[in-house]
Scaffold this active site. Structure first.
Site, PDB file in Angstrom:
ATOM      1  N   VAL A 155      28.157  16.944  54.028  1.00  0.00           N
ATOM      2  CA  VAL A 155      28.133  16.627  55.460  1.00  0.00           C
ATOM      3  C   VAL A 155      27.253  15.399  55.714  1.00  0.00           C
ATOM      4  O   VAL A 155      27.520  14.614  56.628  1.00  0.00           O
ATOM      5  CB  VAL A 155      27.695  17.854  56.288  1.00  0.00           C
ATOM      6  CG1 VAL A 155      27.653  17.522  57.769  1.00  0.00           C
ATOM      7  CG2 VAL A 155      28.642  19.034  56.041  1.00  0.00           C
ATOM      8  N   GLY A 156      26.245  15.212  54.883  1.00  0.00           N
ATOM      9  CA  GLY A 156      25.403  14.010  54.999  1.00  0.00           C
ATOM     10  C   GLY A 156      26.246  12.740  54.961  1.00  0.00           C
ATOM     11  O   GLY A 156      26.006  11.789  55.710  1.00  0.00           O
ATOM     12  N   GLU A 173      18.173  14.484  55.096  1.00  0.00           N
ATOM     13  CA  GLU A 173      17.414  15.450  54.311  1.00  0.00           C
ATOM     14  C   GLU A 173      18.439  16.383  53.672  1.00  0.00           C
ATOM     15  O   GLU A 173      18.931  17.312  54.315  1.00  0.00           O
ATOM     16  CB  GLU A 173      16.452  16.236  55.222  1.00  0.00           C
ATOM     17  CG  GLU A 173      15.374  15.389  55.875  1.00  0.00           C
ATOM     18  CD  GLU A 173      14.242  15.043  54.908  1.00  0.00           C
ATOM     19  OE1 GLU A 173      14.115  15.713  53.867  1.00  0.00           O
ATOM     20  OE2 GLU A 173      13.496  14.099  55.193  1.00  0.00           O
ATOM     21  N   CYS A 207      16.162  24.684  50.113  1.00  0.00           N
ATOM     22  CA  CYS A 207      16.625  23.423  49.536  1.00  0.00           C
ATOM     23  C   CYS A 207      15.773  22.953  48.365  1.00  0.00           C
ATOM     24  O   CYS A 207      16.253  22.238  47.498  1.00  0.00           O
ATOM     25  CB  CYS A 207      16.654  22.345  50.615  1.00  0.00           C
ATOM     26  SG  CYS A 207      15.062  22.109  51.398  1.00  0.00           S
TER      27      CYS A 207
HETATM   28  P1  NAD Z   1      25.731  21.883  56.268  1.00  0.00           P
HETATM   29  O1  NAD Z   1      25.714  20.486  55.779  1.00  0.00           O
HETATM   30  O2  NAD Z   1      26.972  22.676  56.061  1.00  0.00           O
HETATM   31  O3  NAD Z   1      25.431  21.932  57.843  1.00  0.00           O
HETATM   32  C1  NAD Z   1      24.324  21.262  58.407  1.00  0.00           C
HETATM   33  C2  NAD Z   1      24.637  20.912  59.864  1.00  0.00           C
HETATM   34  O4  NAD Z   1      25.780  20.068  59.884  1.00  0.00           O
HETATM   35  C3  NAD Z   1      24.966  22.107  60.734  1.00  0.00           C
HETATM   36  O5  NAD Z   1      24.314  21.943  61.981  1.00  0.00           O
HETATM   37  C4  NAD Z   1      26.455  22.065  60.883  1.00  0.00           C
HETATM   38  O6  NAD Z   1      26.908  22.535  62.126  1.00  0.00           O
HETATM   39  C5  NAD Z   1      26.768  20.595  60.750  1.00  0.00           C
HETATM   40  N1  NAD Z   1      28.090  20.358  60.139  1.00  0.00           N
HETATM   41  C6  NAD Z   1      28.715  21.124  59.208  1.00  0.00           C
HETATM   42  N2  NAD Z   1      29.903  20.577  58.864  1.00  0.00           N
HETATM   43  C7  NAD Z   1      30.012  19.442  59.587  1.00  0.00           C
HETATM   44  C8  NAD Z   1      31.025  18.424  59.682  1.00  0.00           C
HETATM   45  N3  NAD Z   1      32.139  18.483  58.966  1.00  0.00           N
HETATM   46  N4  NAD Z   1      30.817  17.396  60.524  1.00  0.00           N
HETATM   47  C9  NAD Z   1      29.689  17.306  61.263  1.00  0.00           C
HETATM   48  N5  NAD Z   1      28.699  18.245  61.196  1.00  0.00           N
HETATM   49  C10 NAD Z   1      28.872  19.293  60.386  1.00  0.00           C
HETATM   50  O7  NAD Z   1      24.469  22.590  55.598  1.00  0.00           O
HETATM   51  P2  NAD Z   1      24.020  24.099  55.720  1.00  0.00           P
HETATM   52  O8  NAD Z   1      24.994  24.956  54.959  1.00  0.00           O
HETATM   53  O9  NAD Z   1      23.711  24.424  57.130  1.00  0.00           O
HETATM   54  O10 NAD Z   1      22.610  24.061  54.946  1.00  0.00           O
HETATM   55  C11 NAD Z   1      22.520  24.113  53.565  1.00  0.00           C
HETATM   56  C12 NAD Z   1      22.339  22.753  52.951  1.00  0.00           C
HETATM   57  O11 NAD Z   1      21.261  22.078  53.579  1.00  0.00           O
HETATM   58  C13 NAD Z   1      21.962  22.824  51.478  1.00  0.00           C
HETATM   59  O12 NAD Z   1      22.605  21.801  50.775  1.00  0.00           O
HETATM   60  C14 NAD Z   1      20.468  22.619  51.493  1.00  0.00           C
HETATM   61  O13 NAD Z   1      19.931  22.162  50.277  1.00  0.00           O
HETATM   62  C15 NAD Z   1      20.338  21.620  52.584  1.00  0.00           C
HETATM   63  N6  NAD Z   1      18.991  21.642  53.138  1.00  0.00           N
HETATM   64  C16 NAD Z   1      18.198  20.548  52.954  1.00  0.00           C
HETATM   65  C17 NAD Z   1      16.897  20.581  53.437  1.00  0.00           C
HETATM   66  C18 NAD Z   1      15.960  19.406  53.278  1.00  0.00           C
HETATM   67  O14 NAD Z   1      14.935  19.421  53.921  1.00  0.00           O
HETATM   68  N7  NAD Z   1      16.275  18.425  52.464  1.00  0.00           N
HETATM   69  C19 NAD Z   1      16.416  21.708  54.107  1.00  0.00           C
HETATM   70  C20 NAD Z   1      17.273  22.780  54.266  1.00  0.00           C
HETATM   71  C21 NAD Z   1      18.568  22.737  53.783  1.00  0.00           C
END
Ligand code: NAD
Length: 416
Positions: A155-156, A173, A207
């Protein structure tokens, strides 16, 4: 024929060899740069005069940190309060207006954030918006002045591509697989206690959790019983009834983790109960690099152990993969801990412990390469959410001095 291939290949190879890292090398290169400027001052003056008619400037300079404007913060579900509010502190402290988008998956926290939090803040400057992928995609079509995203690398990339359309700067992040090297020269029980605590905390949904262990077969034979002992001490004979062991967030992740349990051989745990999304603290051994559990971030209470024959092999293994968010090395030898640090790259690093580096506000927290870009925490949060504006204030007088800049130029008053 790619005209850049040779050059880029040569430079990448040089970087991989480690040649650019020693302080002596860096100092020598900087001395070379200084010599270039001294030896070629006239040549540069002439070139600048021809290109730009460059002249002297008087300066009194400072950096003014100012808010970007309208900031979007997108948060994940695994620490749904912390990972929304900690960035929010930085954004507000720097003076921005904020749109907060919590994760739709941690829906109870999302409800509190949308219904209660705005009552405590000036609602003309702050809003919480709801939505999953589709709504967030729609939100990202709008122009923001800064986007702070915490979530998966997949998603990043979507967020960064959307931000690029408006040239909006981002902090990403992200997650990934955090290696944990365990040297032969260490006390297995101490290592097991620390690795187990940080791996199984929040049911592994962290994470920065150690994602996999790299160690020799001999160390594995000593580590597995030590891990069993740590797990029993932390969570009892029946971890399912322990109040200290979390549950997997939802059915989708539970099913994904079931697939990963089929990798290697289960040495500890392996049990699960779908009705409550319970997975026992698990250790997998005889795991191959090519198996699914080594291809994706685990984000669950499963710890694979991959065997390596030496420190060099462990370092090669780490460097073949994306740069991780965190990297851990355990050894009684500080030389080994420092070698792993010097010969790898990661967002953060911790020797002989789990993710303690993340709670120190004196340290920036963030990823590098595949684990993200930018950082925050403490003062770093304020800096992340501020534009560092380069300012120069000139006197309104002193025209005699300033007038030497004005044309027509003669070789005598030509300056850089
Ligand atoms: P995710 O990427 O699925 O979702 C994160 C956010 O993005 C959510 O708010 C979600 O609604 C939004 N999102 C999801 N799909 C999207 C799309 N197609 N388009 C636009 N926005 C979208 O991540 P998650 O499952 O919520 O969290 C887990 C991930 O986050 C793991 O990879 C974990 O390592 C990472 N993480 C990183 C940190 C850090 O500080 N580096 C901290 C916590 C979690």
């Amino acid at each position: 024929m790619d005209p850049f291939e040779d050059t880029l290949g040569r430079l990448r190879e040089a970087f991989r060899s480690g040649r650019t890292r020693p302080a002596e090398f860096r100092a020598a290169q900087l001395r070379g740069l200084a010599r270039f400027l001294q030896d070629n001052k006239k040549l540069l003056q002439e070139a600048l005069a021809q290109d730009l008619r460059k002249a002297v400037q008087l300066s009194s300079a400072f950096i003014r940190k100012e808010p970007f404007g309208l900031v979007l913060i997108i948060a994940p579900w695994n620490y749904p309060v912390n990972l929304t509010l900690v960035p929010l502190v930085g954004a507000l402290a720097a003076g921005n207006c904020v749109v907060l988008k919590p994760s739709e998956i941690s829906k109870n926290t999302e409800k509190v954030l949308v219904e209660v939090l705005p009552r405590y803040l000036d609602q003309s400057c702050f809003a919480v918006v709801l939505g999953g992928p589709e709504e967030t995609g729609q939100l990202l079509e709008h122009k923001f002045d800064y986007i702070f995203f915490t979530g998966s690398p997949r998603v990043g990339k979507i967020v960064m591509a959307a931000a690029a359309k408006h040239l909006t700067p981002v902090t990403l992040e992200l997650g990934g697989k955090n290696p944990c090297y365990v040297d032969d020269n260490c006390d297995p029980q101490t290592v097991a206690n620390r690795v187990a605590m940080f791996r199984y905390f929040n049911a592994g949904q962290t994470c920065v959790a150690p994602d996999y262990v790299l160690c020799s077969p001999e160390m594995q034979a000593r580590l597995v019983p030590a891990l069993q002992s740590a797990i029993t001490r932390f969570y009892g004979e029946d971890p399912r009834s322990s109040p200290d062991l979390g549950r997997v967030i939802n059915e989708k992740h539970f099913q994904r983790l079931q697939g990963l349990l089929r990798c290697g051989r289960v040495a500890i745990g392996g049990q699960s109960e779908e009705s409550e999304r319970y997975i026992a603290p698990t250790v997998l051994v005889d795991v191959q690099e090519t198996e699914p559990v080594m291809q994706e971030e685990i984000f669950g209470p499963i710890l694979p152990i991959v065997n390596v024959r030496s420190l060099d092999e462990a370092i090669d293994f780490i460097n073949r993969r994306e740069k991780p968010l965190a990297l851990y090395a355990f050894s009684k030898s500080s030389q080994v801990v420092k070698q792993v640090l010097a010969r790898t790259s990661s967002g953060g690093y911790c020797g002989n412990d789990g993710f303690m580096h993340l709670i120190l506000h004196s340290l920036p927290f963030g990823g590098v390469g595949g684990s993200g870009m930018g950082n925050y925490h403490g003062k770093f949060s304020f800096d992340t959410f501020s534009h560092h504006r380069a300012c120069l204030l000139c006197p309104s007088g002193m025209e005699k001095i300033y007038s030497i800049r004005y044309p027509p130029y003669s070789p005598r008053n030509l300056r850089i």
